[in-house]
Design a protein around this motif. Sequence first.
Motif, PDB file in Angstrom:
ATOM      1  N   MET B   1       7.426 -10.500  -4.638  1.00 20.99           N
ATOM      2  CA  MET B   1       8.113  -9.211  -4.489  1.00 20.99           C
ATOM      3  C   MET B   1       9.556  -9.446  -4.033  1.00 20.99           C
ATOM      4  SD  MET B   1       6.923  -5.922  -2.257  1.00 20.99           S
ATOM      5  CE  MET B   1       7.617  -6.359  -0.708  1.00 20.99           C
ATOM      6  N   THR B   2      10.449  -8.670  -4.563  1.00 20.25           N
ATOM      7  CA  THR B   2      11.867  -8.824  -4.207  1.00 20.25           C
ATOM      8  C   THR B   2      12.376  -7.539  -3.567  1.00 20.25           C
ATOM      9  OG1 THR B   2      12.156 -10.301  -6.096  1.00 20.25           O
ATOM     10  CG2 THR B   2      14.153  -9.395  -5.099  1.00 20.25           C
ATOM     11  N   THR B   3      12.984  -7.711  -2.434  1.00 14.93           N
ATOM     12  CA  THR B   3      13.557  -6.561  -1.724  1.00 14.93           C
ATOM     13  C   THR B   3      15.031  -6.822  -1.450  1.00 14.93           C
ATOM     14  OG1 THR B   3      11.439  -6.168  -0.644  1.00 14.93           O
ATOM     15  CG2 THR B   3      13.357  -5.078   0.312  1.00 14.93           C
ATOM     16  N   ALA B   4      15.832  -5.789  -1.644  1.00 16.26           N
ATOM     17  CA  ALA B   4      17.258  -5.879  -1.313  1.00 16.26           C
ATOM     18  C   ALA B   4      17.477  -5.203   0.035  1.00 16.26           C
ATOM     19  CB  ALA B   4      18.092  -5.192  -2.383  1.00 16.26           C
ATOM     20  N   TYR B   5      18.245  -5.834   0.876  1.00 17.15           N
ATOM     21  CA  TYR B   5      18.546  -5.281   2.197  1.00 17.15           C
ATOM     22  C   TYR B   5      20.047  -5.047   2.319  1.00 17.15           C
ATOM     23  CZ  TYR B   5      13.844  -6.719   3.608  1.00 17.15           C
ATOM     24  OH  TYR B   5      12.488  -6.870   3.706  1.00 17.15           O
ATOM     25  N   PHE B   6      20.397  -3.794   2.482  1.00 18.79           N
ATOM     26  CA  PHE B   6      21.796  -3.468   2.787  1.00 18.79           C
ATOM     27  C   PHE B   6      21.928  -3.546   4.309  1.00 18.79           C
ATOM     28  CE2 PHE B   6      23.133  -2.344  -1.353  1.00 18.79           C
ATOM     29  CZ  PHE B   6      22.113  -1.645  -1.982  1.00 18.79           C
ATOM     30  N   LEU B   7      22.557  -4.588   4.800  1.00 19.59           N
ATOM     31  CA  LEU B   7      22.707  -4.747   6.244  1.00 19.59           C
ATOM     32  C   LEU B   7      23.785  -3.789   6.757  1.00 19.59           C
ATOM     33  CD1 LEU B   7      22.464  -8.597   6.880  1.00 19.59           C
ATOM     34  CD2 LEU B   7      20.683  -6.930   6.341  1.00 19.59           C
ATOM     35  N   CYS B   8      23.506  -3.174   7.886  1.00 23.77           N
ATOM     36  CA  CYS B   8      24.399  -2.130   8.426  1.00 23.77           C
ATOM     37  C   CYS B   8      24.911  -2.517   9.806  1.00 23.77           C
ATOM     38  CB  CYS B   8      23.640  -0.809   8.497  1.00 23.77           C
ATOM     39  SG  CYS B   8      22.986  -0.297   6.893  1.00 23.77           S
ATOM     40  N   ARG B   9      26.008  -1.888  10.202  1.00 27.11           N
ATOM     41  CA  ARG B   9      26.598  -2.206  11.505  1.00 27.11           C
ATOM     42  C   ARG B   9      25.930  -1.437  12.641  1.00 27.11           C
ATOM     43  NH1 ARG B   9      30.878   0.265   8.496  1.00 27.11           N
ATOM     44  NH2 ARG B   9      30.960   2.482   8.993  1.00 27.11           N
ATOM     45  N   SER B  10      25.223  -0.347  12.292  1.00 27.16           N
ATOM     46  CA  SER B  10      24.603   0.477  13.335  1.00 27.16           C
ATOM     47  C   SER B  10      23.517   1.325  12.684  1.00 27.16           C
ATOM     48  CB  SER B  10      25.629   1.395  13.996  1.00 27.16           C
ATOM     49  OG  SER B  10      26.092   2.366  13.071  1.00 27.16           O
ATOM     50  N   VAL B  11      22.737   1.971  13.520  1.00 23.38           N
ATOM     51  CA  VAL B  11      21.705   2.866  12.980  1.00 23.38           C
ATOM     52  C   VAL B  11      22.345   4.041  12.248  1.00 23.38           C
ATOM     53  CG1 VAL B  11      21.427   4.326  15.058  1.00 23.38           C
ATOM     54  CG2 VAL B  11      19.524   4.021  13.484  1.00 23.38           C
ATOM     55  N   THR B  12      23.498   4.478  12.735  1.00 23.74           N
ATOM     56  CA  THR B  12      24.195   5.604  12.080  1.00 23.74           C
ATOM     57  C   THR B  12      24.625   5.205  10.676  1.00 23.74           C
ATOM     58  OG1 THR B  12      24.982   6.311  14.251  1.00 23.74           O
ATOM     59  CG2 THR B  12      26.081   7.257  12.347  1.00 23.74           C
ATOM     60  N   HIS B  13      25.157   3.992  10.547  1.00 23.00           N
ATOM     61  CA  HIS B  13      25.571   3.480   9.247  1.00 23.00           C
ATOM     62  C   HIS B  13      24.364   3.385   8.319  1.00 23.00           C
ATOM     63  CE1 HIS B  13      27.626  -0.032   6.891  1.00 23.00           C
ATOM     64  NE2 HIS B  13      27.855   1.123   6.296  1.00 23.00           N
ATOM     65  N   ALA B  14      23.252   2.920   8.871  1.00 19.26           N
ATOM     66  CA  ALA B  14      22.020   2.800   8.081  1.00 19.26           C
ATOM     67  C   ALA B  14      21.533   4.170   7.614  1.00 19.26           C
ATOM     68  CB  ALA B  14      20.930   2.101   8.899  1.00 19.26           C
ATOM     69  N   GLN B  15      21.624   5.136   8.492  1.00 13.84           N
ATOM     70  CA  GLN B  15      21.181   6.480   8.122  1.00 13.84           C
ATOM     71  C   GLN B  15      22.063   7.064   7.026  1.00 13.84           C
ATOM     72  OE1 GLN B  15      21.284   7.626  12.299  1.00 13.84           O
ATOM     73  NE2 GLN B  15      19.294   8.564  12.043  1.00 13.84           N
ATOM     74  N   LYS B  16      23.320   6.776   7.112  1.00  9.04           N
ATOM     75  CA  LYS B  16      24.266   7.295   6.113  1.00  9.04           C
ATOM     76  C   LYS B  16      23.898   6.733   4.729  1.00  9.04           C
ATOM     77  CE  LYS B  16      29.169   8.046   5.557  1.00  9.04           C
ATOM     78  NZ  LYS B  16      30.484   7.886   6.155  1.00  9.04           N
ATOM     79  N   ILE B  17      23.659   5.424   4.679  1.00  2.25           N
ATOM     80  CA  ILE B  17      23.307   4.792   3.413  1.00  2.25           C
ATOM     81  C   ILE B  17      21.954   5.290   2.930  1.00  2.25           C
ATOM     82  CG2 ILE B  17      22.608   2.575   2.393  1.00  2.25           C
ATOM     83  CD1 ILE B  17      24.933   1.276   3.901  1.00  2.25           C
ATOM     84  N   ASP B  18      21.000   5.340   3.852  1.00  2.10           N
ATOM     85  CA  ASP B  18      19.633   5.755   3.496  1.00  2.10           C
ATOM     86  C   ASP B  18      19.624   7.171   2.922  1.00  2.10           C
ATOM     87  OD1 ASP B  18      16.778   6.970   5.086  1.00  2.10           O
ATOM     88  OD2 ASP B  18      16.693   5.356   3.603  1.00  2.10           O
ATOM     89  N   ARG B  19      20.328   8.070   3.568  1.00  2.00           N
ATOM     90  CA  ARG B  19      20.338   9.474   3.114  1.00  2.00           C
ATOM     91  C   ARG B  19      21.061   9.607   1.782  1.00  2.00           C
ATOM     92  NH1 ARG B  19      20.082  13.644   8.131  1.00  2.00           N
ATOM     93  NH2 ARG B  19      18.758  12.371   9.454  1.00  2.00           N
ATOM     94  N   LEU B  20      22.110   8.806   1.621  1.00  2.39           N
ATOM     95  CA  LEU B  20      22.872   8.857   0.367  1.00  2.39           C
ATOM     96  C   LEU B  20      21.995   8.397  -0.793  1.00  2.39           C
ATOM     97  CD1 LEU B  20      25.571   9.346  -0.994  1.00  2.39           C
ATOM     98  CD2 LEU B  20      26.277   7.054  -0.315  1.00  2.39           C
ATOM     99  N   LEU B  21      21.247   7.338  -0.567  1.00  6.63           N
ATOM    100  CA  LEU B  21      20.363   6.831  -1.619  1.00  6.63           C
ATOM    101  C   LEU B  21      19.255   7.834  -1.915  1.00  6.63           C
ATOM    102  CD1 LEU B  21      20.091   3.055  -0.616  1.00  6.63           C
ATOM    103  CD2 LEU B  21      21.497   4.073  -2.415  1.00  6.63           C
ATOM    104  N   LYS B  22      18.656   8.382  -0.888  1.00  2.00           N
ATOM    105  CA  LYS B  22      17.568   9.347  -1.082  1.00  2.00           C
ATOM    106  C   LYS B  22      18.072  10.586  -1.810  1.00  2.00           C
ATOM    107  CE  LYS B  22      14.095   8.260   2.385  1.00  2.00           C
ATOM    108  NZ  LYS B  22      14.438   7.064   3.131  1.00  2.00           N
ATOM    109  N   PHE B  23      19.292  10.982  -1.474  1.00  2.00           N
ATOM    110  CA  PHE B  23      19.896  12.146  -2.134  1.00  2.00           C
ATOM    111  C   PHE B  23      20.026  11.901  -3.629  1.00  2.00           C
ATOM    112  CE2 PHE B  23      22.135  16.086  -2.047  1.00  2.00           C
ATOM    113  CZ  PHE B  23      23.150  16.004  -2.977  1.00  2.00           C
ATOM    114  N   ASN B  24      20.189  10.615  -3.975  1.00  2.00           N
ATOM    115  CA  ASN B  24      20.292  10.235  -5.380  1.00  2.00           C
ATOM    116  C   ASN B  24      18.956   9.734  -5.941  1.00  2.00           C
ATOM    117  OD1 ASN B  24      23.339  10.252  -6.428  1.00  2.00           O
ATOM    118  ND2 ASN B  24      23.330   9.777  -4.254  1.00  2.00           N
ATOM    119  N   TYR B  25      17.897  10.115  -5.266  1.00  2.00           N
ATOM    120  CA  TYR B  25      16.515   9.849  -5.704  1.00  2.00           C
ATOM    121  C   TYR B  25      16.194   8.358  -5.794  1.00  2.00           C
ATOM    122  CZ  TYR B  25      16.941  14.755  -6.816  1.00  2.00           C
ATOM    123  OH  TYR B  25      17.180  16.109  -6.727  1.00  2.00           O
TER     124      TYR B  25
END
Lengths: 376, 84
Positions: B1-25
């Motif tokens: 299995m292959t997983t990509a990890y977008f490493l973030c500087r903070s939980v806020t940064h991670a949430q921003k990326i996570d929500r943006l991706l989810k918003f784009n399904y």
Amino acid sequence: MIYLDNAATTLIKPPRVKRAVLEMFDKCGNSGRSAYESSMTASDVIYTARERAAKLFGVEEPEEIIFTSNATQALNMAIKGIAKKGSCIISGYEHNSVVRPINSLKEKGIECTVAKSKLFDWNDCIRAFRAGFKSNTEFAVCTHVSNVFGYILPIEEIDELCYKKGIPLIIDASQSAGTLPVDMSKLKAVVCVCAPGHKGLYGPQGTGILVCRKGIKLNTILEGGTGSLSESFTQPEFMPDRFESGTMNAPGIAGLAEGISYVLEKGEESIFVHEKDLIDYLVSELSKMQNIRIFSSVRRKKQGGVISFISNKFDCEKIGKLLSIEKIAVRSGFHCAPLAHYTAGTNKGTVRVSVSDFTTADEVETFLCKLKKIIE
Amino acid sequence: MTTAYFLCRSVTHAQKIDRLLKFNYIQSSIERPERNITQSSCVYAVAVSDVFLGEAIEVLKRKNVLPVKLIISETGKPAREVFI
């Protein structure tokens, strides 16, 4: 009790606010410390609050929203964060949460010019600011609405003045957040907006917001654990972590998120019109009473949901006490804003009445009846 | 299995990326990966299946919300950094 001290804190909140706080009590861990469910629950609710606050204050990025414990902390962070040398300029109607931190900077050689102007006189206010700028003015601070008089200062014009001079402006939105638009996308010189969560935003006490425009570098006044760059001994440079050290008030911020949601749904204008109508009625009825002098603007657009008055029959403290006996809550005295009182000439303090979106016309009517019995 | 990890500087940064991706399904989740992936401690990352990686990178680039690093983790192989 009839509560007319909403400028101190709003007592009646939308029910969703309390529900959100209580729900968080059982669910939230420490935000930004781990990835297990309760930690992420806290992080998620805080991020949602950031998004809503960003929308309210007209900033693009949620990271431009910093949560504080109150507006006083936000103002201290902004003022002490921006001050380096030289001098600053403030309006004549500032609260002690502006005046005291600025006074504390005098030890570092930072001078302060007070742009004193007549109450409810926009031209005089703009003139005073223009006259008060010096060659070494480093920053300006201006309250949007006076917590004593409800005077809405002309912050758009002051923003324009500061912009032409290249002077960053800090806005104290303690009495305007939630009722008047404070849109940073339309303000050019404003670098920071400071607001409490527990007044016009209907959040719990212990919450506040510092909106810090992207790219503005403020010095920190508090450093500590942020849950980020944990292997570093120094404070992160990036927002909002740079200014959010220690455990966040997640239950409080959850409540604040719902309060902001209420304001966004209802609309600031709708809330302002409701408050303004109550104040207009108060002004017209108080004007008819003997022994009362009210401080109100003829031009109604210059006054928010706060009004002050004095009486030649009793001092303000006695009136406040007598009203309290009648189960009516107002605030008497100097309202932590001696500068505003000295500027307006109310050197013995005033009785302040302040309404909210939940204040009813019946409550105002009852207050007027009780006051009339006391005064006349 | 292959997983990509977008490493973030903070939980806020991670949430921003996570929500943006989810918003784009794009299915994503916020994690605290182990050290062999992050090379550091206390790092939040947004995990995405490699199936959606190309699309995810496109979304993040379009919105100019970029991670600190992108790490690809394949079962049985050492984690590697991919430059966006």
